[in-house]
Write a protein that holds these residues in place. Structure first.
Motif, PDB file in Angstrom:
ATOM      1  N   VAL B 209       0.827  -1.198   0.000  1.00  0.00           N
ATOM      2  CA  VAL B 209       0.000   0.000   0.000  1.00  0.00           C
ATOM      3  C   VAL B 209       0.873   1.264   0.000  1.00  0.00           C
ATOM      4  O   VAL B 209       0.441   2.349  -0.385  1.00  0.00           O
ATOM      5  CB  VAL B 209      -0.954  -0.029   1.225  1.00  0.00           C
ATOM      6  CG1 VAL B 209      -0.159   0.121   2.533  1.00  0.00           C
ATOM      7  CG2 VAL B 209      -2.017   1.039   1.129  1.00  0.00           C
ATOM      8  N   LEU B 210       2.125   1.107   0.440  1.00  0.00           N
ATOM      9  CA  LEU B 210       3.032   2.260   0.529  1.00  0.00           C
ATOM     10  C   LEU B 210       3.276   2.900  -0.834  1.00  0.00           C
ATOM     11  O   LEU B 210       3.518   4.102  -0.937  1.00  0.00           O
ATOM     12  CB  LEU B 210       4.357   1.838   1.158  1.00  0.00           C
ATOM     13  CG  LEU B 210       4.280   1.426   2.637  1.00  0.00           C
ATOM     14  CD1 LEU B 210       5.536   0.665   3.051  1.00  0.00           C
ATOM     15  CD2 LEU B 210       4.069   2.654   3.524  1.00  0.00           C
ATOM     16  N   SER B 212       1.145   3.400  -3.244  1.00  0.00           N
ATOM     17  CA  SER B 212       0.105   4.373  -3.583  1.00  0.00           C
ATOM     18  C   SER B 212       0.194   5.606  -2.674  1.00  0.00           C
ATOM     19  O   SER B 212      -0.170   6.707  -3.066  1.00  0.00           O
ATOM     20  CB  SER B 212      -1.280   3.722  -3.497  1.00  0.00           C
ATOM     21  OG  SER B 212      -1.477   3.205  -2.200  1.00  0.00           O
ATOM     22  N   TRP B 213       0.677   5.419  -1.453  1.00  0.00           N
ATOM     23  CA  TRP B 213       0.827   6.566  -0.550  1.00  0.00           C
ATOM     24  C   TRP B 213       1.990   7.465  -0.980  1.00  0.00           C
ATOM     25  O   TRP B 213       1.971   8.668  -0.767  1.00  0.00           O
ATOM     26  CB  TRP B 213       1.101   6.101   0.883  1.00  0.00           C
ATOM     27  CG  TRP B 213      -0.046   5.366   1.524  1.00  0.00           C
ATOM     28  CD1 TRP B 213      -1.269   5.108   0.988  1.00  0.00           C
ATOM     29  CD2 TRP B 213      -0.042   4.790   2.829  1.00  0.00           C
ATOM     30  NE1 TRP B 213      -2.048   4.398   1.866  1.00  0.00           N
ATOM     31  CE2 TRP B 213      -1.311   4.188   3.017  1.00  0.00           C
ATOM     32  CE3 TRP B 213       0.896   4.700   3.856  1.00  0.00           C
ATOM     33  CZ2 TRP B 213      -1.659   3.517   4.185  1.00  0.00           C
ATOM     34  CZ3 TRP B 213       0.549   4.043   5.020  1.00  0.00           C
ATOM     35  CH2 TRP B 213      -0.720   3.455   5.180  1.00  0.00           C
ATOM     36  N   PHE B 214       3.037   6.827  -1.513  1.00  0.00           N
ATOM     37  CA  PHE B 214       4.240   7.585  -1.886  1.00  0.00           C
ATOM     38  C   PHE B 214       4.636   7.293  -3.328  1.00  0.00           C
ATOM     39  O   PHE B 214       5.626   6.614  -3.580  1.00  0.00           O
ATOM     40  CB  PHE B 214       5.403   7.259  -0.935  1.00  0.00           C
ATOM     41  CG  PHE B 214       5.112   7.625   0.490  1.00  0.00           C
ATOM     42  CD1 PHE B 214       5.307   8.929   0.936  1.00  0.00           C
ATOM     43  CD2 PHE B 214       4.615   6.684   1.378  1.00  0.00           C
ATOM     44  CE1 PHE B 214       5.016   9.283   2.248  1.00  0.00           C
ATOM     45  CE2 PHE B 214       4.321   7.035   2.694  1.00  0.00           C
ATOM     46  CZ  PHE B 214       4.523   8.324   3.137  1.00  0.00           C
ATOM     47  N   ARG B 218       7.923  10.894  -4.548  1.00  0.00           N
ATOM     48  CA  ARG B 218       7.500  11.101  -3.151  1.00  0.00           C
ATOM     49  C   ARG B 218       7.959   9.979  -2.223  1.00  0.00           C
ATOM     50  O   ARG B 218       7.864  10.093  -1.002  1.00  0.00           O
ATOM     51  CB  ARG B 218       5.981  11.286  -3.095  1.00  0.00           C
ATOM     52  CG  ARG B 218       5.543  12.641  -3.687  1.00  0.00           C
ATOM     53  CD  ARG B 218       4.124  12.987  -3.291  1.00  0.00           C
ATOM     54  NE  ARG B 218       3.887  12.810  -1.866  1.00  0.00           N
ATOM     55  CZ  ARG B 218       2.695  12.570  -1.330  1.00  0.00           C
ATOM     56  NH1 ARG B 218       1.650  12.463  -2.111  1.00  0.00           N
ATOM     57  NH2 ARG B 218       2.560  12.423  -0.020  1.00  0.00           N
ATOM     58  N   LEU B 222       8.875   8.843   2.668  1.00  0.00           N
ATOM     59  CA  LEU B 222       8.476   7.724   3.533  1.00  0.00           C
ATOM     60  C   LEU B 222       9.252   7.733   4.851  1.00  0.00           C
ATOM     61  O   LEU B 222      10.471   7.897   4.862  1.00  0.00           O
ATOM     62  CB  LEU B 222       8.749   6.402   2.789  1.00  0.00           C
ATOM     63  CG  LEU B 222       8.480   5.102   3.539  1.00  0.00           C
ATOM     64  CD1 LEU B 222       6.997   4.835   3.659  1.00  0.00           C
ATOM     65  CD2 LEU B 222       9.162   3.936   2.826  1.00  0.00           C
ATOM     66  N   ASP B 226       5.172   5.810   8.817  1.00  0.00           N
ATOM     67  CA  ASP B 226       4.312   5.311   7.730  1.00  0.00           C
ATOM     68  C   ASP B 226       4.289   3.786   7.707  1.00  0.00           C
ATOM     69  O   ASP B 226       3.285   3.163   7.358  1.00  0.00           O
ATOM     70  CB  ASP B 226       4.803   5.854   6.385  1.00  0.00           C
ATOM     71  CG  ASP B 226       4.781   7.374   6.355  1.00  0.00           C
ATOM     72  OD1 ASP B 226       3.743   7.942   6.741  1.00  0.00           O
ATOM     73  OD2 ASP B 226       5.796   7.975   5.968  1.00  0.00           O
ATOM     74  N   ARG B 229       1.724   2.745  10.123  1.00  0.00           N
ATOM     75  CA  ARG B 229       0.384   2.954   9.557  1.00  0.00           C
ATOM     76  C   ARG B 229       0.012   1.831   8.593  1.00  0.00           C
ATOM     77  O   ARG B 229      -1.086   1.283   8.635  1.00  0.00           O
ATOM     78  CB  ARG B 229       0.334   4.295   8.806  1.00  0.00           C
ATOM     79  CG  ARG B 229      -0.097   5.485   9.655  1.00  0.00           C
ATOM     80  CD  ARG B 229      -0.649   6.584   8.768  1.00  0.00           C
ATOM     81  NE  ARG B 229       0.328   7.058   7.773  1.00  0.00           N
ATOM     82  CZ  ARG B 229       0.022   7.475   6.560  1.00  0.00           C
ATOM     83  NH1 ARG B 229      -1.249   7.461   6.159  1.00  0.00           N
ATOM     84  NH2 ARG B 229       0.974   7.890   5.732  1.00  0.00           N
ATOM     85  N   ALA B 230       0.969   1.467   7.717  1.00  0.00           N
ATOM     86  CA  ALA B 230       0.717   0.401   6.744  1.00  0.00           C
ATOM     87  C   ALA B 230       0.556  -0.952   7.447  1.00  0.00           C
ATOM     88  O   ALA B 230      -0.282  -1.783   7.074  1.00  0.00           O
ATOM     89  CB  ALA B 230       1.858   0.351   5.727  1.00  0.00           C
ATOM     90  N   GLN B 233      -2.829  -1.597   8.599  1.00  0.00           N
ATOM     91  CA  GLN B 233      -3.793  -1.981   7.544  1.00  0.00           C
ATOM     92  C   GLN B 233      -3.499  -3.386   7.039  1.00  0.00           C
ATOM     93  O   GLN B 233      -4.059  -3.819   6.032  1.00  0.00           O
ATOM     94  CB  GLN B 233      -3.723  -0.984   6.394  1.00  0.00           C
ATOM     95  CG  GLN B 233      -4.030   0.451   6.820  1.00  0.00           C
ATOM     96  CD  GLN B 233      -4.363   1.354   5.644  1.00  0.00           C
ATOM     97  OE1 GLN B 233      -4.440   0.909   4.494  1.00  0.00           O
ATOM     98  NE2 GLN B 233      -4.600   2.627   5.930  1.00  0.00           N
ATOM     99  N   ASP B 235      -0.661  -4.489   5.768  1.00  0.00           N
ATOM    100  CA  ASP B 235       0.231  -4.510   4.601  1.00  0.00           C
ATOM    101  C   ASP B 235       1.380  -5.509   4.817  1.00  0.00           C
ATOM    102  O   ASP B 235       2.155  -5.394   5.773  1.00  0.00           O
ATOM    103  CB  ASP B 235       0.791  -3.094   4.382  1.00  0.00           C
ATOM    104  CG  ASP B 235       1.670  -3.008   3.143  1.00  0.00           C
ATOM    105  OD1 ASP B 235       1.104  -3.051   2.023  1.00  0.00           O
ATOM    106  OD2 ASP B 235       2.899  -2.939   3.291  1.00  0.00           O
TER     107      ASP B 235
END
Lengths: 334, 334
Positions: B209-210, B212-214, B218, B222, B226, B229-230, B233, B235
């Motif tokens: 998922v990281l 799509s976040w970064f 970008r 990271l 983060d 957070r992943a 979820q 991940d």
């Protein structure tokens, strides 16, 4: 002349020595431990040996010596502050107030500690480590143990349980250890561990000169010294066992260097008699795994007094404790 | 009211606090370090911050406080006896007599030490370890470092170089470390190491998922937070990186337990904010690799004052040094 008694209590023998203030063994006795006769009999034997040593020795001036204090190195878990032998499997001792009993019997200050600690204390201050501030000492024997001396003082840790180098679980080893863990360093790198590995390999049919030396039932007689003999004839099995032991020790000691930054590492105990057969791979592996800043200064050396280090260490341990005690009595009088 | 100043000098910020004798932070300032302006400018800023803190604070009784001494935690290699900052890469310092300069400038006893040591000192005596005799503290940040406190005293080793837990070379890791070794613990288990592993995996196309976040450029943004957070979820990449980091830390700490027998291990630093995501696998791996006698008593806990531990530790370090100094002056007068 003032002397200190140093006693090294093993599962087989008790060695008792008289040691000068400078750390010289001037007189020495050896008797069987006979642990089967029980703790009281062993304590009485220790006391009698100390008395006999003093009674039978005359200094260079022909005069009797004065005994200031005695230090006893005991196997297993020892509480040196309370003077209690907490647990010694090979003596069958548990929670034995050895220091107070001997003190009452001998009318003398008596100090006890674990035998690896007193051995390393002696080597660090009066042996290979003399003049060195931060020393880690290792004994390679039935098991593997370590102790650390910092600026003249032994390091203990919580419940006096530091120094279990032999029970570091190493990657790539799969033998069970009697302690309950699997892959402990000492299952492969102790003198007994090396012999066990050799026997296992011989039984599984690996080619080695050791088979002809110890045919059939005689395999039980194989010792670590035989591995060194076979190594010197270029025997592949003996070479691989000794080199692997050295390399594993070097890897485990690299952890000790990164954590504790010793100035010197002293290798002692019966297994250290293999000398460079173990020391070379040990040093190579260790040096390749530590920061350059350590590598440039670290000294790795064999013990100086392999035979007498236990006696010297126990006696000098007693001297230091006795001196500290006398100092604090002086202080409280002042 | 008597207070001690505690200063934590980082590559980015300097935090200066006033701390009561009982270890309570009563006042705190934060300023950018601006290391690029040179050592003299940074030392002047430290001194000015201490003066500003004292001038701007009034005790509960409305009276100005009395500053007894200052303690400074510095990154890198520090000689606390000589008061010299030997080497700090991120400040560009080498062989800087920081303690004597600040002492002359402030007309006050000033003590310096490595920031991990002062942090662990504070946590061991006034934080999670209060009341505990033998503590090993670990900081997980840009790198990984450790320090040990025994019965109220920091352990240093030869040349004050103990505590390089992060540079233990671990089996199975193959990333080069800037230190020159390969496979150091911190290449995988530090906050920066975890982020680097995540970036590498994302660049090599691992599903996460990281990505799509970064997206794209970008990815440079990271952070370790983060990853947490992943992880939450579910991940798979984040879970594997955090669990592996915890497990590697547990393995390395099992070496520290076998060698040094701490009563408590305190985990601190930014990486420790991952909490149980790291602590659970750490504890599981560590406990499975140590003797039952350790396992039954060892406490593994997060740091109590993650934000203030550096300040509290530096101040209380100064208090202890100052008290010992006053004691020895009294002794020599007696």
């Amino acid at each position: 002349m003032e002397v200190f008694a140093g006693v090294d209590v093993g599962g087989t023998n008790i060695v008792c020595g008289l040691v000068s203030s400078a750390g010289q063994v001037v007189h020495k006795l050896k008797r069987p431990t006979e642990a089967g006769r029980g703790p009281d009999a062993v304590l009485e034997r220790i006391a009698a040996m100390i008395e006999e040593a003093v009674a039978s020795y005359r200094g260079e001036d022909g005069q009797p010596v004065t005994l200031a204090a005695a230090g006893i190195g005991l196997p297993g878990l020892v509480d040196p502050e309370e003077g209690i032998a907490k647990f010694a499997g090979n003596l069958g001792w548990r929670d034995l107030p050895a220091a107070s009993r001997l003190k009452a019997r001998l009318q003398l200050p008596v100090f006890i500690d674990n035998d690896v600690r007193t051995y390393v204390f002696g080597e660090a201050l009066y042996g290979a480590g003399a003049g060195t501030g931060h020393v880690i000492g290792v004994t390679i024997g039935t098991g593997i143990a370590s102790a650390m001396v910092n600026e003249g003082s032994l390091f203990y840790g919580f419940r006096h349980m530091s120094g279990e180098l032999g029970h570091i679980v190493m990657e790539g080893l799969s033998d069970p250890c009697p302690c309950g863990l699997t892959g402990c360093l000492e299952t492969y790198a102790s003198a007994s561990g090396m012999v066990r590995q050799a026997r296992k390999a011989i039984e599984s049919g690996e080619p080695t000169v050791l088979r002809s030396w110890f045919p059939g039932e005689r395999l039980a007689e194989l010792t670590a010294a035989d591995l060194s003999r076979a190594y010197d004839q270029g025997d592949a099995l003996a070479v691989s066992i000794l080199e692997r032991a050295g390399s594993l020790l070097g890897r485990a000691l690299s952890y000790a260097v990164s954590l504790n930054s010793p100035e010197m590492i002293i290798i002692g105990g019966g297994g250290a008699l293999a000398g460079n057969r173990i020391m070379k791979p040990l040093e190579q592996e260790l040096m390749s795994r530590i920061l350059p800043d350590y590598r440039d200064r670290l000294k790795i050396v064999p013990a100086m007094h392999n035979d007498d280090a236990g006696v010297t260490g126990s006696a000098m341990y007693a001297k230091h404790k006795y001196t500290a005690l006398s100092g604090s009595i002086q202080d409280s009088k002042a």
